[in-house]
Design a protein around this motif. Sequence first.
Motif, PDB file in Angstrom:
ATOM      1  N   GLY A   1      42.897 -33.106 -28.859  1.00 16.65           N
ATOM      2  CA  GLY A   1      42.686 -31.969 -29.760  1.00 16.65           C
ATOM      3  C   GLY A   1      41.464 -32.169 -30.645  1.00 16.65           C
ATOM      4  N   ALA A   2      41.289 -33.389 -31.158  1.00 23.48           N
ATOM      5  CA  ALA A   2      40.126 -33.683 -31.993  1.00 23.48           C
ATOM      6  C   ALA A   2      38.836 -33.596 -31.179  1.00 23.48           C
ATOM      7  N   ALA A   3      38.861 -34.097 -29.953  1.00 21.00           N
ATOM      8  CA  ALA A   3      37.667 -34.038 -29.106  1.00 21.00           C
ATOM      9  C   ALA A   3      37.326 -32.596 -28.741  1.00 21.00           C
ATOM     10  N   MET A   4      38.319 -31.798 -28.446  1.00 22.60           N
ATOM     11  CA  MET A   4      38.085 -30.391 -28.115  1.00 22.60           C
ATOM     12  C   MET A   4      37.518 -29.647 -29.332  1.00 22.60           C
ATOM     13  N   PHE A   5      38.063 -29.932 -30.506  1.00 16.76           N
ATOM     14  CA  PHE A   5      37.560 -29.328 -31.739  1.00 16.76           C
ATOM     15  C   PHE A   5      36.105 -29.723 -31.968  1.00 16.76           C
ATOM     16  N   ALA A   6      35.781 -30.994 -31.741  1.00 16.02           N
ATOM     17  CA  ALA A   6      34.412 -31.475 -31.922  1.00 16.02           C
ATOM     18  C   ALA A   6      33.457 -30.789 -30.950  1.00 16.02           C
ATOM     19  N   VAL A   7      33.885 -30.589 -29.726  1.00 20.88           N
ATOM     20  CA  VAL A   7      33.023 -29.927 -28.738  1.00 20.88           C
ATOM     21  C   VAL A   7      32.743 -28.484 -29.156  1.00 20.88           C
ATOM     22  N   VAL A   8      33.757 -27.769 -29.566  1.00 17.36           N
ATOM     23  CA  VAL A   8      33.574 -26.362 -29.936  1.00 17.36           C
ATOM     24  C   VAL A   8      32.697 -26.244 -31.181  1.00 17.36           C
ATOM     25  N   ILE A   9      32.989 -27.023 -32.206  1.00 16.42           N
ATOM     26  CA  ILE A   9      32.198 -26.966 -33.434  1.00 16.42           C
ATOM     27  C   ILE A   9      30.770 -27.451 -33.167  1.00 16.42           C
ATOM     28  N   GLY A  10      30.618 -28.502 -32.381  1.00 17.49           N
ATOM     29  CA  GLY A  10      29.286 -29.005 -32.049  1.00 17.49           C
ATOM     30  C   GLY A  10      28.473 -27.997 -31.269  1.00 17.49           C
ATOM     31  N   TRP A  11      29.112 -27.291 -30.329  1.00 18.75           N
ATOM     32  CA  TRP A  11      28.395 -26.284 -29.544  1.00 18.75           C
ATOM     33  C   TRP A  11      27.945 -25.131 -30.434  1.00 18.75           C
ATOM     34  N   ILE A  12      28.825 -24.697 -31.325  1.00 17.33           N
ATOM     35  CA  ILE A  12      28.446 -23.616 -32.251  1.00 17.33           C
ATOM     36  C   ILE A  12      27.294 -24.071 -33.146  1.00 17.33           C
ATOM     37  N   ALA A  13      27.371 -25.307 -33.648  1.00 17.76           N
ATOM     38  CA  ALA A  13      26.291 -25.831 -34.493  1.00 17.76           C
ATOM     39  C   ALA A  13      24.989 -25.955 -33.707  1.00 17.76           C
ATOM     40  N   ALA A  14      25.057 -26.407 -32.460  1.00 18.52           N
ATOM     41  CA  ALA A  14      23.848 -26.505 -31.639  1.00 18.52           C
ATOM     42  C   ALA A  14      23.239 -25.124 -31.427  1.00 18.52           C
ATOM     43  N   LEU A  15      24.069 -24.141 -31.200  1.00 18.50           N
ATOM     44  CA  LEU A  15      23.583 -22.780 -31.020  1.00 18.50           C
ATOM     45  C   LEU A  15      22.914 -22.265 -32.294  1.00 18.50           C
ATOM     46  N   VAL A  16      23.539 -22.508 -33.445  1.00 19.57           N
ATOM     47  CA  VAL A  16      22.979 -22.064 -34.723  1.00 19.57           C
ATOM     48  C   VAL A  16      21.661 -22.777 -35.004  1.00 19.57           C
ATOM     49  N   TYR A  17      21.615 -24.099 -34.800  1.00 19.10           N
ATOM     50  CA  TYR A  17      20.381 -24.847 -35.042  1.00 19.10           C
ATOM     51  C   TYR A  17      19.275 -24.438 -34.058  1.00 19.10           C
ATOM     52  N   ALA A  18      19.634 -24.135 -32.833  1.00 12.28           N
ATOM     53  CA  ALA A  18      18.633 -23.692 -31.864  1.00 12.28           C
ATOM     54  C   ALA A  18      18.026 -22.355 -32.292  1.00 12.28           C
ATOM     55  N   ILE A  19      18.867 -21.427 -32.686  1.00 15.40           N
ATOM     56  CA  ILE A  19      18.376 -20.120 -33.129  1.00 15.40           C
ATOM     57  C   ILE A  19      17.557 -20.262 -34.406  1.00 15.40           C
TER      58      ILE A  19
END
Length: 165
Positions: free
Chosen positions: A121-139
């Motif tokens: 659950g923690a790893a899945m949460f990290a992946v989702v939050i990390g992907w959203i953060a990567a998307l925000v930082y990329a934009i």
Amino acid sequence: MRLSGRFVRVFQWIAPVLLPLMVLFGRGVLGAPMGWMTLIGIFAAPFVIIAMYIPPIIVAFDRDAKAGRSTRRGYNIASWVVWGGLLGIMFTLADGGDSPPFGSVLSTWGLNTAVTGALFGAAMFAVVIGWIAALVYAIAGVVVSRAEGRVATGTQTVVPPLSGR
């Protein structure tokens, strides 16, 4: 962080294919039984791969990062979180659809099933939050690099002085 940015700039094109395959088949290589989760993963992997390619495609339009042949620090951190989370999922993904349910790699190695479930659950949460953060930082990187009046020169950005005011 400059070296890390260069590594991320290259690995961001390899990771979307490599890491989902490691999640699917790395479980079996490391000793966990392959069950129905592999079949489900085969159908889900293309969507994960497409989603993981969205931030690198956006980063390709970041003029400052392209001029420095690197990526921005926030994007680097978010990418590392996604990649580490996917490796965590590989070790903690259990196949619960079989009777008896197959455990994860860590539970096969002797760790408690409840603990590996919490780690999943923690790893899945990290992946989702990390992907959203990567998307925000990329934009955000693209927006900053293309702001009016900015000119990228090598590794630094020169903002011309305001004239006529």
